[in-house]
Every structure is written in structure tokens, then in C-alpha cells.
Scaffold this active site. Structure first.
Site, short mmCIF file in Angstrom:
data_model
loop_
_atom_site.label_atom_id
_atom_site.label_comp_id
_atom_site.label_asym_id
_atom_site.label_seq_id
_atom_site.Cartn_x
_atom_site.Cartn_y
_atom_site.Cartn_z
N HIS A 82 41.46 -1.44 -29.17
CA HIS A 82 41.98 -0.43 -30.10
C HIS A 82 41.99 0.93 -29.41
CE1 HIS A 82 42.21 1.22 -34.44
NE2 HIS A 82 42.27 2.26 -33.63
N HIS A 84 44.70 4.59 -28.43
CA HIS A 84 45.91 5.37 -28.78
C HIS A 84 46.40 6.05 -27.50
CE1 HIS A 84 45.57 5.08 -33.23
NE2 HIS A 84 44.31 4.87 -32.94
N LYS A 87 48.67 9.17 -27.80
CA LYS A 87 48.09 10.46 -28.19
C LYS A 87 47.23 11.06 -27.08
CE LYS A 87 47.46 9.78 -33.22
NZ LYS A 87 47.64 8.35 -33.55
N HIS A 233 44.62 0.14 -39.57
CA HIS A 233 43.59 1.19 -39.64
C HIS A 233 43.13 1.24 -41.09
CE1 HIS A 233 44.97 2.60 -35.75
NE2 HIS A 233 44.03 3.53 -35.75
N GLU A 236 39.25 4.74 -43.19
CA GLU A 236 38.55 5.61 -42.22
C GLU A 236 38.11 6.88 -42.94
OE1 GLU A 236 40.78 6.37 -38.65
OE2 GLU A 236 39.16 7.50 -37.74
N ASP A 333 39.25 3.66 -29.15
CA ASP A 333 40.02 4.53 -30.04
C ASP A 333 40.61 5.70 -29.24
OD1 ASP A 333 41.19 4.88 -32.48
OD2 ASP A 333 39.42 5.63 -33.51
N ASN A 334 40.46 6.93 -29.72
CA ASN A 334 41.19 8.05 -29.12
C ASN A 334 40.50 8.60 -27.87
OD1 ASN A 334 41.64 7.87 -32.13
ND2 ASN A 334 43.33 9.17 -31.51
ZN ZN Z 1 42.78 4.19 -34.14
#
Ligand code: ZN
Length: 441
Positions: A82, A84, A87, A233, A236, A333-334
Site C-alpha cells: 500500500h 502512493h 503523491k 481505503h 481512516e 503508505d505515503n
Molecule cells: Zn493510502
């Protein structure tokens, strides 16, 4: 200059990694004696023509060249399920002003509409892939912001990168849009078409919208028709009233959804009174949904109020899920964007932080699945992320001999083998992105 880490692995087609320490969970069929509560065992790993040939006891005599790890740990390459990438690394030009979730959404939106050309997205995704590869990851799933018109830019970029990175990092992509957007038939047709055309996974952000059940049913029917898997998602937020995970499980059971379903985050579950999560987890287990927790991002965004010390860790109920037989994983994640100011797609860092934030210890043994075999299974790749004869020698070698040595230092001098060869694990320089950051760099 090439940097291949601490291990002087022979550069020949046949060699032996001597005195390696392996996590038993990652080595097929290995049964440990009961006096090995740390779940680790010693072995010599014989490598031939880029593959693992044999795993023998450490005393065995091998022919040819070898490298003595003197107890250093050997893992299979990581799976980061997972991320991104699209981004990634926009922080210098678009920082989150207060670290809140709302500001993250708004700030990314601003940056996307101003800057996300194919060239910009390509350069930042490529940078992220280079980091992941250097740290020892061989499979990455990324979500792609797919609200129109960005989907028409980012999905072709993904397809090009997937092609270019074949053999180094296998790449999967998931669409990301607000679930209620799927009620718009024109958008739904277009996004299902785009995802199917690019061999992707259909995904959305779920939250408590009035027509949640209708949108989920539609998504599952459309995905089933096209043979697509799903990745959401989910919830959250700290708001205990957010229970879209339950709605997803119910919809999967109702529609008899035949593909794989992954749910990420599921933070609000940890804020609900006891009985409620139990009922939800029963349904999640019945629906066969896999769960991925994103501990670093959750810790950063959840329970944040200026001037107030956070009181909870933001993560979901991973222990309770695992105890029920639900497949669980953790992921990055990010990375350096308004949702998370830090991060480098290093799955050892993610594992280390997950152990601390989620208390995946006492014992740690067994939890090493969450960055290797479990995400591989959830992504439809049970063939990778394990150490066994016949497998490609895609391995990460550490100086550390046990859990406490492994998790106390960043292991920046690790050696990454791909098909039996040590790769250059030098990380890309942030200065390479300066041109994209404008005056902000
Ligand atoms: Zn995410």
C-alpha cells in the site's frame, strides 16, 4: 561508486551463504524445535544460477566460493502492498500546513491540479521505485489518484513504469476516488474501463455516505464482471461511527464477490466499543477480506490537535484480526507528501515501526509475515517472499543476528541480492527532484 552493502558476496554463479540466520516462517516447511522461541534457525544457503538450490545445516561442507554471514539474518525481498507513488516527494513544494488529515486532502488536491503532468508524476514515481528497490523490495502496489482528469494522466504513466521496472520491482496499481463518485454512471464506466485496460485493481475511499451500500454493490458487481480485484481505503478516522468496513464485508457476502478484497487503515475500529468490532471482524473473516495497517501514516495523522499530546496510536486491531485468521499486513503508505512528511519506502523501517506502534512482539516471531508472505498472498503473488529451494535468490542480508539487533538499527549497510547478484543499493539524491520543486526546494 557502487554500494553493495556489508556482505562481500562472491560474484559467481555458484556460491554458499554460510551461517545465515533465517526466520522459520519465511522458509517453507521448516519446523523448529520447541527451544527456539525466537523462530529463527541457522543454515547454509546454496545459490546456483540466480536461484536457491539447497538449504543445509550450517555444519555442512559445500564446494566452491562462499561468504560467511556469521549469524547475519537473511530475509526474502519485501512486499510493500500500500503506497502512493504518485503523491510521493511533493513535500518541499506543498507541505501540510498543520499536519491534519483535512489539510492533507486539500493540499494534495491543490498540487495535483497545478503540477501533476505525466513528466512530473513519472519523475516522482520513478524516484520512489528506486528507493524501494534499493531497500530490498521486489513488489509494490500503489494507489493512483483517479478522479477525472488525473486518471487519464497517471494510469498510462503507471503502465510505462511497470514495463520499465520489470525484473526489478513488480508494480500493481489501484484506482483511488471517493466511493460516492461511483454512483455517477459515466465516471464508473470510465474508471472501470481504465483500470481493466491497464490490468489494475479497482479501489475507492469508503466513508459513511448515505448511498454507501448501493455504491459498494455496484462496484462489486462491476469488478466481478471484469475479473477485477478490490482494494479500499477504509474508515481512516477516529470517528467511532465510521463503520464502512462492515458495509464492505456485508456487500462482499451479499454479492458473493469472487475476487480478492483488501481493506486499508480501518482506524475507527479501534475506537468502537468491544462488541461492535467483534461482529465486524466476524464478517470480515467470513468475506475473506485482507487487512493492511499503515502504522507510520496513522501515527502521524490520527489524534492530531495543535498543542495537545496525542492519546492513541491511530492503528487498527491487528492482533484481534490475526487471532481470527484474517490475513494482515503492514505497508508504507505515503512518503514525503502532505499525508506523511517522512518515509522512504523502506519496509524494514515499516516493520520496525509496526513492531513498536502495534506491539508486534513478545514474541516477534511470526510477525515477519506482515511485510513478506502475507502481503504477497493478498496481492495474488504467493509465489514470492519466501526462502525455499527453486526460488529466485532475491534476498536481503543483514549484519544483525537476531530480532533486537535487527530492530535497533536502520540496517543501512544491508546487502540486497537479486537473482543471486548484489545490487547497488545507493539511494537517489533528493537534489534530483529540485527542478520539480520550483523555488520551494
Ligand atoms: Zn493510502
Amino acid at each position: 561508486m557502487r554500494d553493495t552493502g556489508f556482505a562481500a558476496v562472491p560474484n559467481s554463479p555458484r556460491f554458499v551463504l554460510r551461517n545465515a540466520t533465517l526466520p522459520a516462517v519465511l522458509a517453507d516447511g521448516r519446523v523448529l524445535p520447541e527451544d527456539a522461541p525466537d523462530g529463527l534457525f541457522r543454515a547454509n544457503i546454496h545459490i546456483a544460477d540466480g536461484r536457491i538450490e539447497r538449504i543445509l545445516s550450517p555444519g555442512s561442507i559445500g564446494d566452491g566460493e562462499s561468504f560467511d554471514l556469521s549469524g547475519g539474518m537473511v530475509w526474502p525481498c519485501f512486499v510493500d502492498m500500500h503506497t502512493h507513488l504518485d503523491k510521493g516527494h511533493i513535500w518541499p513544494r506543498r507541505p501540510n500546513p498543520d499536519g491534519s488529515f483535512a489539510a492533507a486532502l486539500a493540499t494534495v488536491e491543490k498540487d495535483r491540479s497545478a503540477n501533476w503532468s505525466a513528466a512530473d508524476v513519472t519523475a516522482r514515481m520513478e524516484f520512489g521505485l528506486r528507493c524501494a528497490y534499493a531497500h530490498g523490495t521486489s513488489l509494490v502496489r500503489t494507489h493512483l489518484d483517479s478522479a477525472s482528469p488525473q486518471h487519464a494522466i497517471s494510469w498510462p504513466v503507471f503502465a510505462e513504469l511497470r514495463e520499465r521496472w520489470t525484473g526489478r520491482v513488480d508494480l500493481q496499481a489501484v484506482s483511488l476516488f471517493a466511493i460516492d463518485a461511483f454512483l455517477d454512471q459515466i465516471f464508473a464506466d470510465e474508471i472501470v474501463g481504465t483500470v481493466a485496460e491497464h490490468g489494475g485493481v479497482l479501489g475507492a475511499v469508503t466513508f459513511m455516505v448515505p448511498e454507501l451500500d448501493k455504491a459498494l454493490t455496484l462496484m462489486m458487481e462491476r469488478a466481478a464482471n471484469r475479473g477485477l480485484d478490490l482494494d479500499f481505503h477504509v474508515d481512516e478516522t477516529h470517528d467511532a461511527a465510521a463503520c464502512s468496513l462492515r458495509a464492505i464485508a456485508d456487500a462482499a457476502i451479499r454479492t458473493k464477490f469472487p475476487g480478492r478484497i483488501v481493506a486499508g487503515h480501518c482506524c475507527s475500529l479501534a475506537m468502537q466499543p468491544n462488541k461492535e468490532p467483534e461482529a465486524t471482524l466476524d464478517r470480515v473473516a467470513e468475506a475473506g477480506i485482507g487487512i493492511v495497517s499503515l502504522p507510520m501514516c496513522n501515527l502521524y495523522l490520527q489524534d492530531r490537535q495543535a498543542g495537545r499530546t496525542p492519546r492513541w496510536r491511530g492503528v487498527t486491531l491487528l492482533h484481534e484480526m490475526a487471532a481470527r485468521g484474517i490475513e494482515v499486513a503492514v505497508a508504507s503508505d505515503n512518503t514525503r507528501d502532505p499525508f506523511y512528511a517522512y518515509g522512504d519506502l523502506d519496509m524494514l523501517e515499516v516493520f520496525r515501526e509496526a513492531v513498536r506502534v502495534l506491539q508486534l512482539d513478545h514474541p516477534i516471531a511470526g510477525w515477519e509475515r506482515v511485510v513478506t508472505r502475507s502481503p504477497a498472498a493478498m496481492l495474488g503473488r504467493p509465489d514470492i517472499a519466501r526462502i525455499a529451494p527453486g526460488q529466485p535468490a532475491d534476498l536481503v542480508l543483514f549484519r544483525a543476528r537476531n530480532w533486537t539487533e535487527l530492530l535497533s538499527r536502520p540496517q543501512s549497510d544491508r546487502t540486497v541480492l537479486r537473482a543471486g547478484k548484489a545490487i547497488d543499493h545507493a539511494l537517489p539524491d533528493y537534489r534530483e527532484l529540485d527542478d520539480l520543486m520550483g523555488s520551494a526546494a
